[in-house]
Design a protein around this motif. Structure first.
Motif, short mmCIF file in Angstrom:
data_model
loop_
_atom_site.label_atom_id
_atom_site.label_comp_id
_atom_site.label_asym_id
_atom_site.label_seq_id
_atom_site.Cartn_x
_atom_site.Cartn_y
_atom_site.Cartn_z
N LEU A 49 0.93 -1.31 -0.10
CA LEU A 49 -0.11 0.15 0.11
C LEU A 49 0.82 1.34 0.08
O LEU A 49 1.82 1.27 0.70
CB LEU A 49 -0.90 0.01 1.04
N VAL A 50 0.38 2.47 -0.91
CA VAL A 50 1.14 3.60 -0.74
C VAL A 50 0.08 4.55 -0.60
O VAL A 50 -1.27 4.36 -0.79
CB VAL A 50 1.85 3.86 -2.06
N GLU A 51 0.32 5.86 -0.14
CA GLU A 51 -0.30 6.94 -0.05
C GLU A 51 0.52 8.17 -0.85
O GLU A 51 1.58 8.31 -0.97
CB GLU A 51 -0.87 7.17 0.94
N GLY A 52 -0.32 9.14 -1.33
CA GLY A 52 0.14 10.42 -1.84
C GLY A 52 -1.14 11.22 -2.71
O GLY A 52 -2.15 11.09 -2.40
N ASP A 53 -0.52 12.13 -3.49
CA ASP A 53 -1.38 12.91 -4.41
C ASP A 53 -1.97 11.94 -5.31
O ASP A 53 -1.14 10.92 -5.63
CB ASP A 53 -0.58 14.04 -5.11
N VAL A 54 -3.12 12.22 -5.89
CA VAL A 54 -3.89 11.10 -6.75
C VAL A 54 -3.10 10.84 -7.88
O VAL A 54 -2.81 9.81 -8.28
CB VAL A 54 -5.04 12.01 -7.16
N SER A 55 -2.44 11.92 -8.78
CA SER A 55 -1.55 11.63 -9.62
C SER A 55 -0.24 11.02 -9.71
O SER A 55 -0.04 9.93 -10.42
CB SER A 55 -1.32 12.88 -10.44
N ALA A 56 0.30 11.13 -8.32
CA ALA A 56 1.55 10.31 -7.96
C ALA A 56 0.98 8.83 -7.51
O ALA A 56 1.49 7.91 -8.09
CB ALA A 56 2.33 11.00 -6.72
N VAL A 57 -0.09 8.68 -6.94
CA VAL A 57 -0.42 7.37 -6.51
C VAL A 57 -0.85 6.81 -7.79
O VAL A 57 -0.68 5.35 -8.12
CB VAL A 57 -1.50 7.33 -5.75
N GLU A 58 -1.81 7.08 -8.86
CA GLU A 58 -1.73 6.65 -10.02
C GLU A 58 -0.76 6.26 -10.97
O GLU A 58 -0.55 5.07 -11.42
CB GLU A 58 -2.71 7.39 -10.99
N ALA A 59 0.40 6.95 -10.89
CA ALA A 59 1.57 6.75 -11.89
C ALA A 59 2.30 5.69 -10.99
O ALA A 59 2.93 4.66 -11.53
CB ALA A 59 2.54 7.88 -11.90
N ALA A 60 2.29 5.47 -9.73
CA ALA A 60 3.07 4.33 -8.75
C ALA A 60 2.22 3.38 -9.14
O ALA A 60 3.05 2.11 -9.24
CB ALA A 60 2.91 4.93 -7.48
N VAL A 61 1.07 3.20 -9.15
CA VAL A 61 0.42 1.87 -9.20
C VAL A 61 0.59 1.24 -10.55
O VAL A 61 0.93 0.16 -10.84
CB VAL A 61 -1.28 1.85 -8.50
N HIS A 62 0.45 2.34 -11.51
CA HIS A 62 0.71 1.75 -12.72
C HIS A 62 2.06 1.17 -12.99
O HIS A 62 2.47 0.21 -13.42
CB HIS A 62 0.35 3.09 -13.87
N ALA A 63 3.16 1.78 -12.46
CA ALA A 63 4.54 1.43 -12.63
C ALA A 63 4.91 0.25 -12.00
O ALA A 63 5.34 -0.77 -12.26
CB ALA A 63 5.61 2.41 -12.10
N GLY A 64 4.12 -0.09 -10.72
CA GLY A 64 4.02 -1.22 -10.09
C GLY A 64 3.53 -2.35 -10.75
O GLY A 64 4.13 -3.49 -10.95
N VAL A 65 2.46 -2.22 -11.36
CA VAL A 65 1.85 -3.35 -12.11
C VAL A 65 2.58 -3.77 -13.25
O VAL A 65 2.82 -4.76 -13.51
CB VAL A 65 0.35 -2.78 -12.76
N GLU A 66 3.04 -2.74 -14.04
CA GLU A 66 4.15 -2.90 -15.20
C GLU A 66 5.46 -3.59 -14.66
O GLU A 66 5.86 -4.56 -15.53
CB GLU A 66 4.64 -1.76 -15.94
N ALA A 67 5.76 -3.47 -13.58
CA ALA A 67 7.05 -3.96 -13.09
C ALA A 67 6.82 -5.53 -13.01
O ALA A 67 7.78 -6.39 -13.19
CB ALA A 67 7.51 -3.46 -11.83
N VAL A 68 5.70 -5.88 -12.11
CA VAL A 68 5.46 -7.20 -11.86
C VAL A 68 5.29 -7.92 -13.14
O VAL A 68 5.68 -8.96 -13.26
CB VAL A 68 4.17 -7.23 -10.95
N GLU A 69 4.49 -7.32 -13.95
CA GLU A 69 4.19 -8.04 -15.46
C GLU A 69 5.41 -8.31 -16.16
O GLU A 69 5.69 -9.39 -16.77
CB GLU A 69 3.01 -7.32 -15.92
N ALA A 70 6.08 -7.25 -16.10
CA ALA A 70 7.67 -7.46 -17.01
C ALA A 70 8.49 -8.52 -16.52
O ALA A 70 9.20 -9.32 -17.20
CB ALA A 70 8.38 -6.31 -16.80
N LEU A 71 8.45 -9.05 -14.96
CA LEU A 71 8.94 -10.15 -14.51
C LEU A 71 8.15 -11.45 -15.09
O LEU A 71 8.63 -12.63 -14.69
CB LEU A 71 8.92 -10.21 -13.29
#
Length: 103
Positions: A49-71
């Protein structure tokens, strides 16, 4: 949200510590977010779980999903909650790292 950096929560759930670490690393590097904590939910599934501004959290979740899928792993679920209801703090506070660690 206590000591909140923003007004959104984000979470990713995947299978196994290696993939959740990869997700968390990508999430923290992708935006100005604060790592709330993690939870081993069941049978090897782990949520981060993370928290932050909406746009930062959206970018973070997107990056996290991409990182897992890249593996080559699968993200079981992910979510971004903008402006979460204050009562969600009752849940997220349970997973805050500062509440789990002895220091």
């Amino acid at each position: 949200m206590s000591e909140s950096k923003g007004n959104a929560f984000g979470a990713i759930e995947t299978f196994g510590l290696v993939w959740v670490l990869e997700a968390g690393d990508a999430m923290c590097k992708a935006g100005d977010v604060n790592l709330i904590g993690y939870e081993n939910t069941a049978s090897g599934y782990i949520s981060i779980l993370v928290e932050g501004d909406v746009s930062a959290v959206e970018a973070a979740v997107h990056a996290g999903v991409e990182a897992v899928e890249a593996l080559g792993a699968e993200v079981y679920s992910s979510v971004v909650i903008p402006r979460p209801h204050p009562d969600l703090k009752k849940i997220t506070d349970r997973y805050r790292l500062e509440n789990l660690l002895p220091y």
